[in-house]
Design an enzyme around this catalytic site. Structure first.
Site, PDB file in Angstrom:
ATOM      1  N   GLY A  67     -57.262 -18.764 -23.526  1.00  0.00           N
ATOM      2  CA  GLY A  67     -57.212 -17.948 -24.588  1.00  0.00           C
ATOM      3  C   GLY A  67     -56.197 -18.283 -25.136  1.00  0.00           C
ATOM      4  N   GLY A  68     -54.834 -17.176 -25.388  1.00  0.00           N
ATOM      5  CA  GLY A  68     -53.587 -17.444 -25.521  1.00  0.00           C
ATOM      6  C   GLY A  68     -53.436 -18.415 -25.489  1.00  0.00           C
ATOM      7  N   ASN A  98     -60.827 -21.254 -25.823  1.00  0.00           N
ATOM      8  CA  ASN A  98     -61.463 -20.027 -26.747  1.00  0.00           C
ATOM      9  C   ASN A  98     -60.369 -19.097 -27.281  1.00  0.00           C
ATOM     10  OD1 ASN A  98     -62.708 -17.408 -27.576  1.00  0.00           O
ATOM     11  ND2 ASN A  98     -62.296 -16.364 -25.836  1.00  0.00           N
ATOM     12  N   TRP A  99     -60.435 -19.677 -29.008  1.00  0.00           N
ATOM     13  CA  TRP A  99     -59.862 -19.472 -30.048  1.00  0.00           C
ATOM     14  C   TRP A  99     -59.870 -17.852 -30.321  1.00  0.00           C
ATOM     15  CZ3 TRP A  99     -58.801 -23.675 -33.999  1.00  0.00           C
ATOM     16  CH2 TRP A  99     -58.585 -25.052 -32.807  1.00  0.00           C
ATOM     17  N   LYS A 100     -60.579 -16.874 -30.629  1.00  0.00           N
ATOM     18  CA  LYS A 100     -60.816 -15.937 -30.199  1.00  0.00           C
ATOM     19  C   LYS A 100     -60.897 -15.621 -32.195  1.00  0.00           C
ATOM     20  CE  LYS A 100     -58.911 -14.276 -26.174  1.00  0.00           C
ATOM     21  NZ  LYS A 100     -58.960 -13.277 -25.605  1.00  0.00           N
ATOM     22  N   GLU A 120     -63.768 -14.287 -14.839  1.00  0.00           N
ATOM     23  CA  GLU A 120     -62.668 -14.230 -16.310  1.00  0.00           C
ATOM     24  C   GLU A 120     -62.278 -12.649 -15.683  1.00  0.00           C
ATOM     25  OE1 GLU A 120     -61.705 -16.666 -19.410  1.00  0.00           O
ATOM     26  OE2 GLU A 120     -63.151 -14.939 -19.939  1.00  0.00           O
ATOM     27  N   HIS A 175     -68.741 -12.989 -22.886  1.00  0.00           N
ATOM     28  CA  HIS A 175     -67.429 -12.736 -22.418  1.00  0.00           C
ATOM     29  C   HIS A 175     -66.861 -10.982 -22.720  1.00  0.00           C
ATOM     30  CE1 HIS A 175     -63.271 -12.873 -23.581  1.00  0.00           C
ATOM     31  NE2 HIS A 175     -62.822 -13.797 -23.177  1.00  0.00           N
ATOM     32  N   SER A 213     -55.266 -15.165 -18.447  1.00  0.00           N
ATOM     33  CA  SER A 213     -53.877 -15.691 -18.370  1.00  0.00           C
ATOM     34  C   SER A 213     -53.584 -17.183 -17.409  1.00  0.00           C
ATOM     35  CB  SER A 213     -52.977 -14.834 -17.895  1.00  0.00           C
ATOM     36  OG  SER A 213     -53.194 -13.798 -18.791  1.00  0.00           O
ATOM     37  N   GLY A 235     -55.831 -11.600 -21.600  1.00  0.00           N
ATOM     38  CA  GLY A 235     -54.393 -11.808 -22.531  1.00  0.00           C
ATOM     39  C   GLY A 235     -53.259 -10.344 -21.575  1.00  0.00           C
ATOM     40  N   GLU A 277     -64.690  -9.563 -23.323  1.00  0.00           N
ATOM     41  CA  GLU A 277     -64.402  -8.408 -24.382  1.00  0.00           C
ATOM     42  C   GLU A 277     -65.249  -8.268 -25.912  1.00  0.00           C
ATOM     43  OE1 GLU A 277     -61.627 -11.392 -26.619  1.00  0.00           O
ATOM     44  OE2 GLU A 277     -60.094 -11.280 -25.075  1.00  0.00           O
TER      45      GLU A 277
HETATM   46  C1  PEP Z   1     -60.021 -15.458 -22.667  1.00  0.00           C
HETATM   47  O1  PEP Z   1     -60.212 -14.996 -23.233  1.00  0.00           O
HETATM   48  O2  PEP Z   1     -61.032 -15.792 -22.093  1.00  0.00           O
HETATM   49  C2  PEP Z   1     -59.389 -15.750 -21.883  1.00  0.00           C
HETATM   50  C3  PEP Z   1     -58.612 -16.112 -21.189  1.00  0.00           C
HETATM   51  O3  PEP Z   1     -57.795 -15.143 -22.173  1.00  0.00           O
HETATM   52  P1  PEP Z   1     -55.790 -15.585 -22.158  1.00  0.00           P
HETATM   53  O4  PEP Z   1     -56.590 -16.996 -21.372  1.00  0.00           O
HETATM   54  O5  PEP Z   1     -55.192 -15.054 -23.166  1.00  0.00           O
HETATM   55  O6  PEP Z   1     -55.651 -14.440 -20.588  1.00  0.00           O
END
Ligand code: PEP
Length: 249
Positions: free
Chosen positions: A233-234, A9-11, A167, A95, A212, A173, A97
């Site tokens: 994500g990151g 997930n590049w956000k 999640e 998600h 994470s 994050g 967010e």
């Molecule tokens: C996400 O955005 O779904 C996520 C899991 O981010 P991260 O891996 O950065 O925690």
């Protein structure tokens, strides 16, 4: 044996050039040697170009969100038909967010799930509790409520073409992932809840862990019996790290 998936997930990151470069780098790793399916979810505006770049590769394309409505006067929204049209296979729905920052409730998330499936997109349905909810011992109640909102409007059979992602909000994050045991406990709970509707479908459902995930912790998380991959994500913004996570599966 269940199918396995790592989705990035590049956000809201990157630019057109950075996006193309990241895909190029990822394609160099895409030797067909990854044991799992891989997908990336770039921002909407880059989807079409990304689809061209990923054509004939082993990396699928996904959207970070989807409109619950089919089309018409919904300024700023992107429909399931449009996402299908530009080559998406997956759409993330619910998600945390989106839930927290854009007030998406369980009912809307359920409608987004159905919108995705109405155009043969595979929804990646995210559920997860906040830190306060975990500390109050409400983790199972929260994820059950989020899952049940979808189960209330679909037939269990619809889960055959869906992916669930656990999640925990406190892990997204933050650099602080759920321990493999914490993830396993919630994944087993979710699978059990679906099994109460249909044991066969529960046994085959892919449940990803997100929060994470990194190259350094992916293998131990993915070793858990009910963890079928990751929503990342990151770490998905670095090609070599994402490739290592895929290899860990
Ligand atoms: C996400 O955005 O779904 C996520 C899991 O981010 P991260 O891996 O950065 O925690």
């Amino acid at each position: 044996m269940r199918k396995r998936l790592v989705a990035g997930n590049w956000k809201m990151h990157g630019s057109r050039a950075e996006n193309a470069r990241l895909l190029d780098e990822l394609l160099q790793f895409d030797s067909g040697a990854w044991p799992a399916a891989a997908a990336v979810c770039p921002p909407f505006v880059y989807l079409q170009e990304s689809a061209r770049q990923l054509k004939d590769s082993g990396i699928a394309l996904g959207a970070q969100d989807i409109c619950a409505d089919a089309g018409g006067a919904f300024t700023g929204e992107v429909s399931a038909a449009m996402l299908k049209d530009v080559g998406c296979r997956y759409a993330i729905v619910g998600h945390s967010e989106r839930r927290a920052l854009y007030a998406e409730d369980d009912r809307l998330v359920a409608r987004k799930f159905m919108a995705a499936q109405s155009h043969q997109l595979v929804p990646i349905l995210c559920v997860g509790e906040s830190l306060a909810e975990r500390e109050a011992g409400q983790t199972e109640a929260v994820v059950a409520r989020q899952l049940d909102a979808v189960l209330a409007v679909i037939e269990p059979e619809a889960l055959v073409e869906a992916v669930l992602a656990y999640e925990p909000v406190w892990a997204i994050g933050t650099g602080k992932n759920a321990s493999p045991e914490q993830a396993q406990a919630v994944h087993a709970f979710l699978r059990g809840r679906i099994a109460s509707h249909d044991a066969r479908i529960a046994a085959g459902l892919q449940i990803l862990y997100g929060g994470s995930v990194k190259a350094s912790n992916a293998a131990e998380l993915f070793a858990m019996p009910d963890v079928d991959g990751g929503l990342v994500g990151g770490a998905s913004l670095k090609a070599d790290e994402f490739a290592q996570i895929c290899s860990a599966l």
